[in-house]
Design a protein around this motif. Structure first.
Motif, short mmCIF file in Angstrom:
data_model
loop_
_atom_site.label_atom_id
_atom_site.label_comp_id
_atom_site.label_asym_id
_atom_site.label_seq_id
_atom_site.Cartn_x
_atom_site.Cartn_y
_atom_site.Cartn_z
N PHE A 1 0.84 -1.18 -0.21
CA PHE A 1 0.03 -0.51 -0.17
C PHE A 1 0.44 0.93 -0.41
O PHE A 1 1.72 1.81 0.93
CB PHE A 1 -0.60 -0.39 0.98
N GLN A 2 0.59 1.83 -0.83
CA GLN A 2 0.97 3.66 -0.71
C GLN A 2 0.11 4.52 -1.32
O GLN A 2 -0.62 4.76 -1.88
CB GLN A 2 2.05 3.70 -1.61
N THR A 3 0.34 5.94 -0.13
CA THR A 3 -0.53 6.60 -0.37
C THR A 3 -0.76 8.16 -0.53
O THR A 3 1.19 8.07 0.38
CB THR A 3 -1.91 6.56 0.63
N ASN A 4 -0.55 9.62 -0.64
CA ASN A 4 -0.23 10.60 -0.55
C ASN A 4 -1.01 11.83 0.46
O ASN A 4 -0.36 12.76 0.25
CB ASN A 4 -0.51 11.32 -2.38
N GLY A 5 -1.83 11.07 1.12
CA GLY A 5 -2.10 11.43 2.47
C GLY A 5 -1.78 10.96 3.59
O GLY A 5 -1.89 9.59 4.31
N THR A 6 -1.74 11.47 5.24
CA THR A 6 -1.54 11.25 5.95
C THR A 6 -2.29 10.29 6.67
O THR A 6 -2.26 9.64 7.42
CB THR A 6 -1.04 12.64 7.11
N GLU A 7 -3.73 11.26 6.55
CA GLU A 7 -4.55 10.05 7.13
C GLU A 7 -5.54 9.13 6.64
O GLU A 7 -5.08 7.56 7.84
CB GLU A 7 -5.98 11.09 6.90
N ALA A 8 -5.15 8.89 5.11
CA ALA A 8 -4.92 7.44 4.60
C ALA A 8 -4.09 6.42 4.92
O ALA A 8 -4.72 5.06 5.79
CB ALA A 8 -5.42 7.78 3.33
N TYR A 9 -3.19 7.19 5.10
CA TYR A 9 -1.49 6.50 5.23
C TYR A 9 -1.92 5.82 6.86
O TYR A 9 -1.70 4.68 7.09
CB TYR A 9 0.15 7.09 5.59
N LYS A 10 -2.60 6.77 7.90
CA LYS A 10 -2.93 6.47 9.14
C LYS A 10 -3.46 5.84 9.45
O LYS A 10 -3.52 4.36 10.17
CB LYS A 10 -3.05 7.66 9.89
N THR A 11 -4.68 5.69 8.45
CA THR A 11 -6.11 4.16 8.68
C THR A 11 -5.36 3.34 7.97
O THR A 11 -6.35 2.58 8.89
CB THR A 11 -6.98 5.02 7.56
N ALA A 12 -4.74 3.21 7.22
CA ALA A 12 -4.14 1.79 6.93
C ALA A 12 -3.03 1.08 7.68
O ALA A 12 -2.80 -0.19 8.00
CB ALA A 12 -3.02 2.14 5.98
N LEU A 13 -2.94 2.37 9.08
CA LEU A 13 -1.45 1.78 9.91
C LEU A 13 -2.46 0.96 10.64
O LEU A 13 -2.47 -0.53 10.97
CB LEU A 13 -0.56 2.65 10.66
N VAL A 14 -3.79 1.23 10.98
CA VAL A 14 -4.35 1.21 12.34
C VAL A 14 -5.35 -0.21 11.79
O VAL A 14 -5.98 -1.27 12.53
CB VAL A 14 -6.00 2.04 12.68
N GLN A 15 -5.67 0.02 10.56
CA GLN A 15 -5.91 -1.62 10.10
C GLN A 15 -5.17 -2.19 9.46
O GLN A 15 -6.06 -3.54 9.26
CB GLN A 15 -6.82 -0.33 8.70
N GLN A 16 -4.37 -1.96 9.56
CA GLN A 16 -3.20 -3.78 10.17
C GLN A 16 -2.78 -3.92 8.52
O GLN A 16 -2.45 -5.28 7.76
CB GLN A 16 -3.89 -4.32 10.51
N CYS A 17 -2.65 -2.89 7.42
CA CYS A 17 -2.09 -3.05 6.49
C CYS A 17 -1.07 -3.53 6.29
O CYS A 17 -0.19 -4.11 5.42
CB CYS A 17 -2.75 -1.95 5.43
N GLY A 18 0.31 -3.04 6.89
CA GLY A 18 1.86 -2.38 7.46
C GLY A 18 1.80 -1.87 8.41
O GLY A 18 1.14 -1.18 8.79
N ILE A 19 3.58 -1.88 8.51
CA ILE A 19 4.07 -1.03 8.93
C ILE A 19 4.91 0.06 8.55
O ILE A 19 4.77 0.33 7.40
CB ILE A 19 5.08 -2.14 10.49
N GLY A 20 4.90 1.43 9.54
CA GLY A 20 5.29 2.75 7.99
C GLY A 20 5.93 3.74 9.13
O GLY A 20 5.24 2.98 10.65
N PHE A 21 6.56 4.63 9.23
CA PHE A 21 7.49 5.07 9.23
C PHE A 21 6.25 6.20 9.72
O PHE A 21 5.80 6.84 7.92
CB PHE A 21 8.79 6.38 9.06
N ILE A 22 6.07 7.65 10.19
CA ILE A 22 4.83 8.16 10.56
C ILE A 22 5.04 9.36 11.53
O ILE A 22 5.70 9.13 12.50
CB ILE A 22 2.88 7.68 10.88
#
Length: 295
Positions: free
Chosen positions: A222-243
């Motif tokens: 998963f890759q996105t251009n928005g912080t909120e979408a990125y954060k939601t993906a983290l919470v939904q267990q799509c993966g880990i990531g730097f934020i």
């Protein structure tokens, strides 16, 4: 000859009902007053005054011009007061461009505090990724920009605030790791990325380079251009990531996300401010000083 000057002479004659009284009021000679009125009448092609031995009175044309001149005086006075207020810094409009993290998590609170102290000033805030904001600034769209990466071009920038970068994950993903996970263990999990023009992603890429992590060795679902979408993906267990730590304070506090350990000191990055005083009235300098005192 200034048309507006002639209008002011005309208004004085209309109100004093006398050329000589108007000349005295304006500290002009009577021939000068007559010259202005004659020129106005020639320009408009109609008489403005009825002249008698007792003085002057307005013609029907003069009445129309007098009403219009009064409106112009109000407009000119309002403009003068507004410009003086802008020059003093108590009025004006500031256009700000900001990258996502400062634009969504820092600036709204600071702008609110500033406007409470300076209610005559208006501020517009546009949020986008760092590269787009800098490009728009170069085109003159913003008088002030705040971004999460130091500009590469020779632009004078000022460090404003520090932000901590967190490698975040949902507890369920963390549970799949050993109690003391190695970097290899962590990199075995799905990895999420922001777009390459994001200041957060640029900072994350520097950390990954320091750790020896290359994107081609990761599983990136998963890759996105928005912080909120990125954060939601983290919470939904799509993966880990730097934020940004600023973006997930609530999620860290309530346990929806955890910060994974890294074999280096937790990375920080800086937000930079760039402004050009020639692009806005004095209130920009006032706001800039306010931001610097908030560091």
């Amino acid at each position: 000859m200034s048309y507006f000057h002639s209008l002011s002479v005309f208004v004085a004659v209309a109100e004093e009902k006398s050329f000589s009284a108007a000349a005295k009021k304006l500290n002009l000679t009577q021939p000068t007053v007559s010259f202005h009125i004659d020129n106005l009448e020639k320009k408009l092609g109609c008489p403005l005054f009825i002249r008698t031995v007792k003085g002057v009175s307005l013609t029907v044309y003069g009445n129309v011009l007098y009403e219009s001149a009064q409106k112009l005086e109000v407009i000119a006075s309002t403009a003068e007061n507004h410009i003086r207020a802008m020059a003093a810094g108590s009025s004006g409009h500031i256009s700000i461009g900001s990258s996502t993290i400062p634009g969504e998590y820092i600036l709204p609170l600071r702008i609110s505090s500033f406007l409470e102290q300076h209610p005559g000033i208006r501020i517009s805030l546009h949020v986008d990724n760092t590269d787009n904001i800098l490009a728009a600034y170069a085109q003159g769209r913003y008088s002030l920009v705040i971004v999460g990466a130091r500009p590469k071009d020779p632009i004078v920038s000022t460090p404003l605030w520090q932000d901590e970068l967190v490698l975040a994950a949902h507890p369920n993903l963390v549970a799949k790791l050993p109690s003391s996970p190695s970097l290899e263990d962590i990199c075995s999990l799905p990895f999420l990325l922001r777009e390459s023009t994001s200041g957060t992603q640029q900072a994350a890429r520097s950390v990954m380079d320091e750790l020896g992590i290359t994107p081609d060795t990761l599983h990136i679902p998963f890759q996105t251009n928005g912080t909120e979408a990125y954060k939601t993906a983290l919470v939904q267990q799509c993966g880990i990531g730097f934020i940004s730590n600023l973006a997930i304070q609530k999620e860290l506090a309530d346990g929806r996300l955890l910060a994974l350990p890294l074999p280096i000191a937790r990375p920080h990055r800086t937000f930079y401010g760039i402004y050009d005083a020639t692009r806005a009235p004095s209130c920009l300098e006032l706001f800039w000083q306010f931001l610097n005192h908030q560091i």
